[in-house]
Scaffold this active site. Sequence first.
Site, PDB file in Angstrom:
ATOM      1  N   ASP A 161      63.084  84.531 139.179  1.00  0.00           N
ATOM      2  CA  ASP A 161      64.174  83.660 139.615  1.00  0.00           C
ATOM      3  C   ASP A 161      64.668  84.111 140.980  1.00  0.00           C
ATOM      4  OD1 ASP A 161      66.438  85.645 139.185  1.00  0.00           O
ATOM      5  OD2 ASP A 161      65.652  85.543 137.136  1.00  0.00           O
ATOM      6  N   GLU A 177      29.175  92.463 143.624  1.00  0.00           N
ATOM      7  CA  GLU A 177      30.613  92.198 143.450  1.00  0.00           C
ATOM      8  C   GLU A 177      31.430  93.043 144.421  1.00  0.00           C
ATOM      9  OE1 GLU A 177      30.993  90.942 138.740  1.00  0.00           O
ATOM     10  OE2 GLU A 177      30.808  93.052 139.255  1.00  0.00           O
TER      11      GLU A 177
END
Length: 730
Positions: A535, A615
């Site tokens: 928030d 990777e």
Amino acid sequence: MIVLDEKNRVFTLHTRSTTYQMKADRHQVLLHTYYGPRTEGGDLSYYIRSADRGFSPNPSEAGRDRAYSLDTLPQEYSGCGVGDFRTPALELEPADGSRAADLRYKSHKRRKGKYALPGLPAFFGGEEEWETLSVTLTDEAAGAEVELLYGVLEERDLITRAVRITNQGEKPLSVCRAASLNLDFFSPGELDLVTFDGCHIMERSVNRTPLHPGVHSVGSVRGTSSHHHNPFVILCQREAGEDSGLCYGAALLYSGNFEAAVEVTRTGNDRLTLGINPYHFRFVLAPGESFVTPEAALVCSPNGFGQMSRQFHRAIRENLLRDPWAGKRKPVLINNWEATEFNFDAELLVGIARSAAGLGMEMFVMDDGWFGNRNTDYSSLGDWQVDQKKLPGGLEALVPRIQKLGMTFGLWVEPEMVSEDSDLYRAHPDWALGIPGRAQTLGRSQMVLDFSRREVRDHIYGELRKVLDSAEIAYVKWDMNRSLTDVWSSALPPERQGEVYHRFVLGLYEMLERLRTDYPHILVEGCSGGGGRFDAGMLYYTPQIWCSDNTDAIDRLRIQYGTSFCYPVGTMGAHVSAVPNGQTGRSVPIRTRGVVAMCGTFGYEMDLRNCTEEEKTVVREQTETFKARWRLIQEGDYYRLTDPFREGPYTAWEQVSEDRREALVSVVMGTVHGALPFLTVKAKGLDPQASYRINGSTDRYTGEMLMNIGIPLPVPEGDYQSAQLYLEAR
Ligand code: GLA
């Protein structure tokens, strides 16, 4: 710009593209007359009409005028108990036990700069950027003075609000409800409410609801803003979309219980309220004392959600975050949680860090499990001493080893909590929230410390300081892994128990502020089981927040999309993790995991030693790309190009630099099928006349072509493939 028409008592707030207005009427009632696209017109109250609506009462000042009713007039800050039956902004209870609030205009003041809200998160900025309007109302019978505060950040179309309620009587006065925001409007009857809802590991899904008469509300009574609903909502015209239509975004800068409620009436006198949830809330004011609500922030966009989001993003970045790394590139981090959980020792951590350093990572974060006897999540919260069995010699020994690898060091903590199985709980059982005579409710086998009490906060802070001072710490992950229950504080009398939820949040804010003051260089990342406290209030203290415990890149598309409506990309904690994903079991190519995590803070949360050489090459490229493009990614204007909640062949978004010379379009494909159509993605926000190269190719395309015709996408050769298209007009 704030324009005051003193004679007619009309107060107008202008931002770059919007206007907000209120007016004190003939009975001193402060009416809300307008909020919408900018207008230069004077008194906009001309369109407010009233009629005798049956059962809508009339205040005594109205005499025989039955058309004048608080029930049908748009209020700037509404009361209750005296004739307005809609959801009230304010409920007062004086010592006689009555329950009403009846506000009348008293005075107003305008000044340069922004008002301050000590102890609460708030937007900030220079005297030149902001203007403040303060309007004072009174309720004489209750002995209350109510100051409405408005901050205007013109460039960002941002209006902030907060309310200060002061007991001017001689007896205690209880505030039983005090919204931060009351927004009345005559609605055309065609409004939608957009909310951001979910649960743990699937936060902030976008839900759009056509409004009809009645109250539609979302909120939290969990003590935190919660995974379940976000304290940010949008009201919009039914036809509003990303790039067109009128919408209003409203954010609450608060990390505790909240409620956002829209009441729609048959007569079109509708109301949005946003503030602390009235559940178990009652704040008792002694004579002379004040209660200040958290701040709410509004952005109105006449041009759809995209513009609204971009205004919020800039305002949050420039006027809310207090980020020690502001304007600088943050280190790419590696976190050990998903790789090891509680099962690690110093050697394992150093091994993970070493492999990460070799691939371009710059900070190692040691997550949960380093303290007390924390080998599972059943114990040790509250005992903030390094586990010498796992980490012999403590942080004093470990941190220099990490630093030798060229990395800084970060640490996980969960200060608001105590495990039942902990020395702290055994010594101070009353420090945990709990109701006498009731068995305590556990959550993740832990309890919540009573952060409304200073001695509890002081103790925890003292223990944390010892750890933070024992080595060079560059980052803290401040976690919080359960909701509040059994909310009762042994430090407060019965009539003040309704203050505990709020005092808990104030205590949390005070601790975070202390941490910031004492360790200004430390980057603090907020977290609550992932995004359970994402928030605008937390962002004031923790400039980034772990977005979700769900690190599956495909689910993250939705989670980060929902989060982006209010919060900027650079605040969203996002990491590349291993596959198959621990939450969903899905395997997504490493390239795509990188593209998605790059729409956030960007880091890794896996044991990179297990990666193949191929990777590793991709990971190295990703960290390099992020380092080269971080400013565009995190400070560029953000455009949502598709909606991942709707079926479509791909999800795409874009960041555009302020001068529109650079843009990064990111595309993630869904599952593949035979005979796929050739796809294009249309960019947004480019300079139509400028000519752009894509990913360094020699061909050039005008911005207008890329926006109207689109960019051809490669044909995917497997599920969940992705593309990053770097557009450059140089
Ligand atoms: C929460 C956080 C995770 C991790 C664990 C540790 O769930 O969201 O990232 O830190 O706690 O217990």
